[in-house]
Design an enzyme around this catalytic site. Structure first.
Site: not given
Length: 421
Positions: A14, A142, A236, A265
């Site tokens: 990014y 996202y 998600d 994660k």
């Protein structure tokens, strides 16, 4: 163009590499601290992209990984299995609601979403139903940076707008927060019911889309409508899973059982890469066949890596033996108390708290580089993006470090407000 030779080998995430400031060099971590090469210690306000829920270097996880490393660091999962993966799959199935019993391991959140999308699409094909080539997703969402995952991210406000021509065309709606939005979602599902393979949602919080929160009733409405139209619901929980919202899984707060659920994660406590896509029995049974072509043809090389599975099992031990959810609630209370003053600041349009998530939203996106620099000067590692500055610390963060994060954000946002005014 002349490039600095010392900065040409690593392509950073990014980041526009031309003109980018040199990254800080981390040499060690401990608890909620990141130690830099120059000797500074930073209080980590985002737990390495929300992964290190138990803090860094928890001895129980470290020992589990060391023990597994000595026995078997990796073995292919095609045609073989091993105890760490078998145990982890059984434990996840026991923790998740309903009959989410069938666990497919991969190595990143984006891939977990790819697998979920693939499961949903192939489920229909295996049933002899063709033409279901789209997914209904929500604006502000996202789901990852791989191609399929990008296609279900917000097409306008997200970071993947340039790829529009490359991506499958999906259906997007607003989350049904109002009666009008509920009617619009119902109408979209009715209009596209024959081309939709699934509905995908981030339960309670759209994380990287701006820490946008919605109440459990909204999530329940999404689940009800998906069920009414016979569509599998993909939850998600890559960001929200493992205590971040105050319950082990965000779906619990709405009392729903999604058909497919994605985890990553914090799955390994922030130790190493691992992800899981978990399906209900009805989805799994669509692949149970005498036909080899009906199998799920997906298999990451490092699928169910034993080291990662050992770390994840150790992480689940800590959720069983240490008060993580109580710690999340305590962080929420401190965020509510400490950040509320910012709601009255010029240029601030919202302050949001849910579990161990605190977010301050500006009316307009600030100078992010300047904001990050001011936070860093106060000894904290916080990475605002878009129009928000947010905190998602380790659930184990100490009171003094938590107060330091809140004080730093309060001071920097107050300074930003004075500039705005």
């Amino acid at each position: 163009m002349t490039l600095d030779p010392s900065r040409t080998h690593l392509w950073r995430p990014y980041t526009q590499m031309r003109g980018a400031a040199p990254p800080l060099e981390a040499v060690a971590t401990q608890g909620s601290r990141i130690i830099l090469a120059d000797g500074r210690e930073l209080v980590d306000g985002i737990a390495s992209w929300w992964t290190a829920v138990h803090g860094y270097n928890h001895p129980h996880i470290a020992q589990a990984v060391a023990d597994q490393l000595a026995r078997m660091p990796h073995v292919m999962f095609g045609g073989l299995t091993h105890q760490p993966a078998e145990r982890l799959a059984a434990r996840l199935a026991a923790l998740l609601p309903g009959d989410l019993d069938h666990v497919f391991f991969s190595d990143s959140g984006s891939v977990a979403v790819e697998v979920a999308l693939k499961m949903a699409a192939q489920m229909w094909l295996n049933r002899g139903v063709s033409g279901r080539t789209q997914v209904l997703a929500f604006r502000g969402g996202y789901h990852g940076d791989t191609m399929g995952a990008m296609s279900v991210c917000d097409p306008e406000e997200g970071m993947h707008r340039r790829f529009g021509a490359y991506l499958p065309t999906q259906i997007f709606c607003d989350l049904p927060r109002t009666a009008a939005e509920t009617e619009a979602l119902d109408a979209a599902l009715a209009r596209h019911r024959d081309t939709l393979a699934a509905v995908i949602v981030e339960p309670l919080v759209q994380g990287a889309g701006g820490m946008r929160m919605h109440p459990p009733e909204v999530l329940a409405t999404v689940a009800d409508l998906a069920r009414r139209y016979g569509l599998p619901l993909i939850a998600d929980e890559i960001f929200t899973g493992f205590g971040r919202t105050g319950t082990l899984f965000a779906c619990e707060q709405a009392g729903i059982v999604p058909d497919i659920l994605c985890l990553s994660k914090a799955l390994t406590g922030g130790t190493m890469a691992l992800a899981a896509t978990i399906a209900r029995t009805e989805v799994f049974e669509a692949f149970w066949s005498e036909d080899p072509a009906a199998a799920l043809m997906h298999g990451p090389t490092f699928m169910a890596n034993p080291l990662a599975c050992a770390a994840a099992n150790a992480s689940l031990d800590l959720f069983e033996t240490e008060p993580r959810l109580a710690q999340a609630h305590a962080i929420a209370a401190r965020f509510t108390d400490g950040l509320e003053i910012l709601r009255r600041m010029p240029g601030v349009v919202d302050v949001r708290v849910l579990g161990a998530i605190g977010a301050v939203q500006f009316a307009e996106a600030p100078d992010l580089a300047a904001l990050k620099a001011r936070l860093l000067a106060r000894g904290v590692w916080v990475r605002p993006f878009g129009d928000i500055v947010y905190l998602t610390p380790a659930l184990t963060i100490g009171a003094a470090d938590l107060d330091r994060l809140i004080e730093a954000v309060t001071a920097v946002v107050t300074q930003q407000a004075s500039v705005t005014a």
